[in-house]
Design a protein around this motif. Structure first.
Motif, PDB file in Angstrom:
ATOM      1  N   ALA A  15     -87.712   3.362   7.980  1.00 29.40           N
ATOM      2  CA  ALA A  15     -88.318   3.545   6.654  1.00 29.40           C
ATOM      3  C   ALA A  15     -87.311   3.259   5.545  1.00 29.40           C
ATOM      4  CB  ALA A  15     -88.871   4.965   6.522  1.00 29.40           C
ATOM      5  N   MET A  16     -86.078   3.722   5.720  1.00 26.28           N
ATOM      6  CA  MET A  16     -85.035   3.443   4.723  1.00 26.28           C
ATOM      7  C   MET A  16     -84.765   1.952   4.623  1.00 26.28           C
ATOM      8  SD  MET A  16     -82.097   6.401   5.130  1.00 26.28           S
ATOM      9  CE  MET A  16     -80.849   5.306   4.496  1.00 26.28           C
ATOM     10  N   THR A  17     -84.711   1.271   5.761  1.00 29.25           N
ATOM     11  CA  THR A  17     -84.441  -0.170   5.777  1.00 29.25           C
ATOM     12  C   THR A  17     -85.553  -0.926   5.075  1.00 29.25           C
ATOM     13  OG1 THR A  17     -83.217   0.077   7.833  1.00 29.25           O
ATOM     14  CG2 THR A  17     -83.932  -2.136   7.269  1.00 29.25           C
ATOM     15  N   LYS A  18     -86.787  -0.489   5.299  1.00 27.63           N
ATOM     16  CA  LYS A  18     -87.930  -1.127   4.634  1.00 27.63           C
ATOM     17  C   LYS A  18     -87.854  -0.937   3.123  1.00 27.63           C
ATOM     18  CE  LYS A  18     -92.934  -1.440   4.876  1.00 27.63           C
ATOM     19  NZ  LYS A  18     -94.166  -0.924   5.497  1.00 27.63           N
ATOM     20  N   ALA A  19     -87.455   0.252   2.694  1.00 28.64           N
ATOM     21  CA  ALA A  19     -87.384   0.559   1.262  1.00 28.64           C
ATOM     22  C   ALA A  19     -86.172  -0.078   0.594  1.00 28.64           C
ATOM     23  CB  ALA A  19     -87.352   2.069   1.059  1.00 28.64           C
ATOM     24  N   CYS A  20     -85.079  -0.216   1.337  1.00 33.05           N
ATOM     25  CA  CYS A  20     -83.843  -0.740   0.748  1.00 33.05           C
ATOM     26  C   CYS A  20     -83.071  -1.477   1.833  1.00 33.05           C
ATOM     27  CB  CYS A  20     -83.011   0.409   0.187  1.00 33.05           C
ATOM     28  SG  CYS A  20     -81.515  -0.134  -0.651  1.00 33.05           S
ATOM     29  N   SER A  21     -83.420  -2.720   2.025  1.00 36.39           N
ATOM     30  CA  SER A  21     -82.832  -3.481   3.128  1.00 36.39           C
ATOM     31  C   SER A  21     -81.369  -3.838   2.910  1.00 36.39           C
ATOM     32  CB  SER A  21     -83.644  -4.751   3.395  1.00 36.39           C
ATOM     33  OG  SER A  21     -83.629  -5.576   2.252  1.00 36.39           O
ATOM     34  N   ILE A  22     -80.935  -3.912   1.659  1.00 38.68           N
ATOM     35  CA  ILE A  22     -79.545  -4.261   1.373  1.00 38.68           C
ATOM     36  C   ILE A  22     -78.805  -2.989   0.960  1.00 38.68           C
ATOM     37  CG2 ILE A  22     -77.989  -5.654  -0.028  1.00 38.68           C
ATOM     38  CD1 ILE A  22     -80.324  -7.610  -0.419  1.00 38.68           C
ATOM     39  N   SER A  23     -78.238  -2.330   1.955  1.00 39.92           N
ATOM     40  CA  SER A  23     -77.522  -1.085   1.726  1.00 39.92           C
ATOM     41  C   SER A  23     -76.507  -0.900   2.845  1.00 39.92           C
ATOM     42  CB  SER A  23     -78.504   0.090   1.722  1.00 39.92           C
ATOM     43  OG  SER A  23     -77.822   1.311   1.881  1.00 39.92           O
ATOM     44  N   PRO A  24     -75.347  -0.349   2.521  1.00 43.16           N
ATOM     45  CA  PRO A  24     -74.377  -0.100   3.599  1.00 43.16           C
ATOM     46  C   PRO A  24     -74.889   0.935   4.599  1.00 43.16           C
ATOM     47  CG  PRO A  24     -73.586   0.803   1.511  1.00 43.16           C
ATOM     48  CD  PRO A  24     -74.822   0.019   1.212  1.00 43.16           C
ATOM     49  N   TYR A  25     -75.859   1.761   4.197  1.00 47.57           N
ATOM     50  CA  TYR A  25     -76.383   2.794   5.093  1.00 47.57           C
ATOM     51  C   TYR A  25     -77.458   2.264   6.019  1.00 47.57           C
ATOM     52  CZ  TYR A  25     -73.781   5.501   1.778  1.00 47.57           C
ATOM     53  OH  TYR A  25     -72.773   5.961   0.983  1.00 47.57           O
ATOM     54  N   THR A  26     -78.137   1.212   5.625  1.00 45.53           N
ATOM     55  CA  THR A  26     -79.177   0.664   6.492  1.00 45.53           C
ATOM     56  C   THR A  26     -78.676  -0.511   7.325  1.00 45.53           C
ATOM     57  OG1 THR A  26     -79.987  -0.765   4.713  1.00 45.53           O
ATOM     58  CG2 THR A  26     -81.049   1.392   4.963  1.00 45.53           C
ATOM     59  N   SER A  27     -77.558  -1.099   6.956  1.00 49.06           N
ATOM     60  CA  SER A  27     -77.070  -2.259   7.693  1.00 49.06           C
ATOM     61  C   SER A  27     -75.841  -1.969   8.550  1.00 49.06           C
ATOM     62  CB  SER A  27     -76.761  -3.396   6.716  1.00 49.06           C
ATOM     63  OG  SER A  27     -75.776  -2.993   5.784  1.00 49.06           O
ATOM     64  N   PHE A  28     -75.398  -0.721   8.600  1.00 46.65           N
ATOM     65  CA  PHE A  28     -74.232  -0.370   9.417  1.00 46.65           C
ATOM     66  C   PHE A  28     -74.568  -0.570  10.896  1.00 46.65           C
ATOM     67  CE2 PHE A  28     -71.072   2.182  11.511  1.00 46.65           C
ATOM     68  CZ  PHE A  28     -69.960   2.034  10.705  1.00 46.65           C
ATOM     69  N   PRO A  29     -73.621  -1.031  11.707  1.00 46.26           N
ATOM     70  CA  PRO A  29     -73.897  -1.224  13.144  1.00 46.26           C
ATOM     71  C   PRO A  29     -73.849   0.098  13.919  1.00 46.26           C
ATOM     72  CG  PRO A  29     -71.655  -1.885  12.651  1.00 46.26           C
ATOM     73  CD  PRO A  29     -72.297  -1.525  11.335  1.00 46.26           C
ATOM     74  N   TYR A  30     -74.875   0.918  13.720  1.00 49.37           N
ATOM     75  CA  TYR A  30     -74.954   2.219  14.382  1.00 49.37           C
ATOM     76  C   TYR A  30     -75.185   2.071  15.878  1.00 49.37           C
ATOM     77  CZ  TYR A  30     -75.831   3.959   9.637  1.00 49.37           C
ATOM     78  OH  TYR A  30     -75.741   4.251   8.311  1.00 49.37           O
ATOM     79  N   GLU A  31     -74.951   3.178  16.585  1.00 54.21           N
ATOM     80  CA  GLU A  31     -75.331   3.289  17.982  1.00 54.21           C
ATOM     81  C   GLU A  31     -76.527   4.227  18.048  1.00 54.21           C
ATOM     82  OE1 GLU A  31     -71.891   4.509  20.238  1.00 54.21           O
ATOM     83  OE2 GLU A  31     -70.869   2.627  19.830  1.00 54.21           O
ATOM     84  N   ASN A  32     -77.371   4.045  19.055  1.00 53.21           N
ATOM     85  CA  ASN A  32     -78.578   4.845  19.191  1.00 53.21           C
ATOM     86  C   ASN A  32     -78.473   5.693  20.452  1.00 53.21           C
ATOM     87  OD1 ASN A  32     -81.218   5.785  19.796  1.00 53.21           O
ATOM     88  ND2 ASN A  32     -82.130   4.063  18.727  1.00 53.21           N
TER      89      ASN A  32
END
Length: 131
Positions: free
Chosen positions: A70-87
């Protein structure tokens, strides 16, 4: 609110008899995270007498898969949505090495002023589950 306002509120709460719990959670990654968290702790140590603290919590950024989408959809260009997280089990988090480094740094810094039993670290019970 600002750090100053939060610290003033903590002091006021203590005056009225409430215990003070500081939550350094979620820790957010930044290229200068170590410097920034050192400055934050210096301010906290200067403003809040550590003997007044009931306890503190330490944890790094983590987010559910659905909320991150949902965050990525709302704000696709952000360091919080584009970080290479692990799941892990549907929750995204920083790579284990980074989160242990960040949380470990903060815990060790806090232990210079507080006994270990007053520091709650979120990953203590979760660490074994993070691959």
């Amino acid at each position: 609110g600002s750090l100053r306002a939060r610290l003033e509120s903590a002091e006021e709460a203590h005056v009225y008899g409430f215990p003070i719990r500081l939550c350094f959670d979620p820790m957010l990654y930044h290229a200068d995270w170590e410097k920034l968290y050192t400055e934050l702790l210096e301010t906290v140590f200067r403003e809040i007498p550590m003997e007044k603290l009931y306890d503190v919590s330490v944890g790094s950024f983590r987010i559910s898969e659905s909320y991150l989408k949902a965050m990525t959809k709302a704000c696709s260009i952000s360091p919080y949505t584009s970080f290479p997280y692990e799941n892990t089990d549907g929750y995204y988090h920083y790579p284990k090495e980074l989160l242990l480094k960040m949380e470990g740094f903060l815990e060790q810094s806090l232990r210079k002023k507080l006994p270990k039993e007053k520091i709650f670290r979120w990953t203590e019970w979760k660490e074994q589950e993070i691959v």
